[in-house]
Design a protein around this motif. Sequence first.
Motif: not given
Ligand code: HEM
Length: 98
Positions: A4-7, A10-15, A18-27, A30-33
């Motif tokens: 996970h690029p975000g480390g 953050v994932l552990l803190s959302a276990t 419902d982590a929908t808001n956490d996921f959406e807040d990061v923005g 589309d490839s992540a979706r």
């Molecule tokens: C299956 C679920 C998830 C997938 C596949 C995923 C995937 C990704 C990817 C590909 C990125 C790189 C940036 C981008 O392309 O948007 C990213 C960044 C990040 N994600 Fe997730 N993510 C998931 C769930 C979450 C959740 C639940 C959280 C929060 C609790 C989270 C927090 C973050 C953060 C903080 C970053 C860094 C953003 C930045 O530095 O700009 N992610 N994630």
Amino acid sequence: MDDHPGGDEVLLSATGKDATNDFEDVGHSDSAREMMEKYYIGEIDPKTVPAKRTYIPPQQTTYNPDKTPEFVIKILQFLVPLLILGLAIAVRHYTKKE
Ligand code: HEM
């Protein structure tokens, strides 16, 4: 988690919730979706989610086991430092070499 690029923190803190808001807040992009589809397990039945419990902090009481009146404590808190200061000045005065 390691990928996970975000480390993983953050994932552990959302276990366990419902982590929908956490996921959406990061923005997420589309490839992540798209990536998320791969890990999608299913929808959570909201009825099974435990109700949020509010934390009520314990009442803070000052440590006063012998029930000394509070004004005595307040006076002592003021007087003791003054006494120490006075003592220090007195010692300095009497031990000073001429
Ligand atoms: C299956 C679920 C998830 C997938 C596949 C995923 C995937 C990704 C990817 C590909 C990125 C790189 C940036 C981008 O392309 O948007 C990213 C960044 C990040 N994600 Fe997730 N993510 C998931 C769930 C979450 C959740 C639940 C959280 C929060 C609790 C989270 C927090 C973050 C953060 C903080 C970053 C860094 C953003 C930045 O530095 O700009 N992610 N994630």
